[in-house]
Design an enzyme around this catalytic site. Structure first.
Site, mmCIF file in Angstrom:
data_model
loop_
_atom_site.group_PDB
_atom_site.id
_atom_site.type_symbol
_atom_site.label_atom_id
_atom_site.label_comp_id
_atom_site.label_asym_id
_atom_site.label_seq_id
_atom_site.Cartn_x
_atom_site.Cartn_y
_atom_site.Cartn_z
ATOM 1 N NE ARG B 51 -2.092 -1.570 2.804
ATOM 2 C CZ ARG B 51 -2.182 -2.769 2.261
ATOM 3 N NH1 ARG B 51 -3.036 -3.002 1.323
ATOM 4 N NH2 ARG B 51 -1.400 -3.756 2.670
ATOM 5 C CB THR B 52 3.117 2.683 2.514
ATOM 6 O OG1 THR B 52 2.230 2.264 3.553
ATOM 7 C CG2 THR B 52 3.649 4.055 2.829
ATOM 8 C CE LYS B 80 26.493 -3.911 -3.580
ATOM 9 N NZ LYS B 80 26.516 -2.822 -4.586
ATOM 10 N NE ARG B 101 6.602 0.926 5.439
ATOM 11 C CZ ARG B 101 5.350 0.479 5.365
ATOM 12 N NH1 ARG B 101 5.107 -0.777 5.065
ATOM 13 N NH2 ARG B 101 4.338 1.289 5.592
ATOM 14 C CG HIS B 129 2.837 4.504 8.770
ATOM 15 N ND1 HIS B 129 3.132 5.322 7.698
ATOM 16 C CD2 HIS B 129 2.397 3.334 8.233
ATOM 17 C CE1 HIS B 129 2.888 4.662 6.573
ATOM 18 N NE2 HIS B 129 2.446 3.456 6.871
#
Lengths: 138, 303
Positions: B51-52, B80, B101, B129
């Site tokens: 969704r986001t 890495k 995120r 959020h």
């Protein structure tokens, strides 16, 4: 027990009993060449017992760290046997790299080069929270 | 240059402004279709998301901009050992704005300290959020006509539910808000949120019974018990079915109650509830895109 006065240097007084060694270690005084005295459990009218740290050099101090340990600590700067300045560190708004966040979910747990920053969220109770994850300082 | 890491980085007046922009976008989408022509959004998703990430990407495309980025840490230089500050300093050379995120709490804040371009927190671990909160607020405003004088129930995983933490902080700034926290003991709101509630003098209570709380709620905010937040799978299994919103429970709610969920759901809202007119979680998804459009415009300072 009598510990001599110092001519030039710093006396950190009114340290809560038991916290003197913490400051001693934080200031990395173990391997210095100049004279240092840590007095534990000195009798105090106000506090009952207190620790005192006498350092025969005027070194740079982290007042954030001292204020965080206890805002009642006093720092006396001694020159030519006279006290020329008395400083009472305040609880700082933020403290940087004094304590570490213990939350394993915090970004500082996986990226250790980030500065560990805590913000004062309750001055009355002396509560600090991690700037990144909001965990309380322990 | 501004970043949005926490919902309180935006004032209540700014949130009102974003809601007004979002409502204008809904009414006049064509007016906005070229606003970000030539601008690029980087979506740095170190943790999976449907969704986001797609919402941010759709938002930027609908503004006429372009998108670049990655959808999991495995396809980034994080594998890495690249640090978050280095990643954003590099990506900031390619993009005008970054949505990030990350599974670690505070990673977007760390990014914002080093990034040459604005950072939007698209979810950091179990912490916060803010853009989901913008979606929630627009939905509440559109469904109830107001953001004040509401009794809002939060149900499920309130400990690791980052959408809950952000929405609570946002609602504390409005008048006449009563908060009801419905969760098992192990998933109660974290101490720092209690601290915020106490400091704000909020009207709030905790209960383990959804049935008891139901009749007084104007908004029911359901959440999923998130497997990915548990270090111990046994705890997850024990708690995952704590609250299921059945038709029987819905019958206890007000006729104009509004059910929200940040999605994805697992089984806490059975599909049969989708038919109930009070189920607003898919509207919430759509509203999220409009609020992200409004936020991108604001942070890019596009008139």
């Amino acid at each position: 027990m009598i510990i001599g006065t110092i001519t030039n240097g710093i006396v950190i007084d009114h340290i809560p009993a038991g916290k003197g060694m913490e400051i001693f270690r934080y200031l990395d005084l173990e391997h210095v060449e100049y004279e240092v005295a840590l007095i534990k459990n000195a009798v105090s009218e106000k506090m009952g017992k207190k620790d005192i740290l006498k350092i025969s050099e005027v070194i740079d101090l982290n007042y954030e760290m001292l204020g965080y340990i206890d805002p009642n600590i006093t720092v006396n700067i001694i020159k030519n046997g006279e006290r020329v300045q008395k400083i009472r560190p305040q609880l700082p708004e933020t403290i940087t790299n004094v304590i570490k966040c213990k939350n394993p979910r915090c970004i500082t747990s996986s990226e250790p080069e980030l500065k560990h920053i805590f913000k004062l969220t309750d001055r009355e109770k002396g509560v600090y929270r991690c700037l990144y994850c909001d965990s309380f300082a322990k | 240059m501004r970043s949005v890491i926490d919902i309180v980085d935006l004032t209540a007046a700014e949130i009102d402004g974003l809601i007004a922009t979002a409502e204008d976008i809904i009414a006049n989408p064509a007016k906005y279709s070229e606003k970000c022509r030539g601008k690029k959004l980087a979506t740095l998703f170190f943790e999976p998301s449907t969704r986001t990430r797609l919402s941010f990407e759709a938002a930027m495309y609908e503004l006429g901009g372009n998108v670049l980025g990655f959808a999991s840490a495995d396809s980034s230089s994080a594998t890495k050992g690249e640090t978050v500050p280095d990643t954003v300093r590099v990506v900031g050379c390619y993009a005008d704005i970054i949505a990030m995120r990350h599974p670690k709490e505070g990673a977007p804040l760390a990014a914002s300290m080093y990034s040459p371009v604005p950072i939007i927190n698209a979810g950091d671990g179990g912490h916060s959020h803010p853009t989901q909160t913008l979606a929630d607020l627009l939905t509440i405003k559109r469904e109830k006509g107001r953001l004040s004088d509401l009794t809002v129930g939060f149900c499920g995983d309130l400990k690791f539910g980052r959408t809950v933490h952000s929405l609570v902080k946002a609602l504390l700034r409005y008048e006449g808000i009563k908060l009801v926290f419905i969760s098992p003991d192990e998933l109660r709101v974290p101490d720092y949120i209690r601290d915020e509630l106490e400091s704000a003098g909020a009207d709030w209570l905790e209960t383990a019974s959804l049935e008891q709380a139901m009749p007084e709620l104007d908004i029911l905010y359901m959440t999923r018990v998130q497997k990915e937040r548990f270090f111990n799978e046994a705890d997850y299994i024990r708690l995952k079915d704590s609250y299921i919103l059945t038709a029987d429970k819905m019958a206890l709610g007000k006729s104009d109650m509004c059910v929200l969920h940040p999605l994805p759901r697992v089984n806490e809202i059975p599909m049969e509830i989708d038919e109930d007119s009070r189920a607003c979680y898919f509207k919430q998804v759509k509203n999220g895109k409009y609020m992200r459009m409004a936020l991108i415009l604001k942070l890019l300072e596009v008139e």
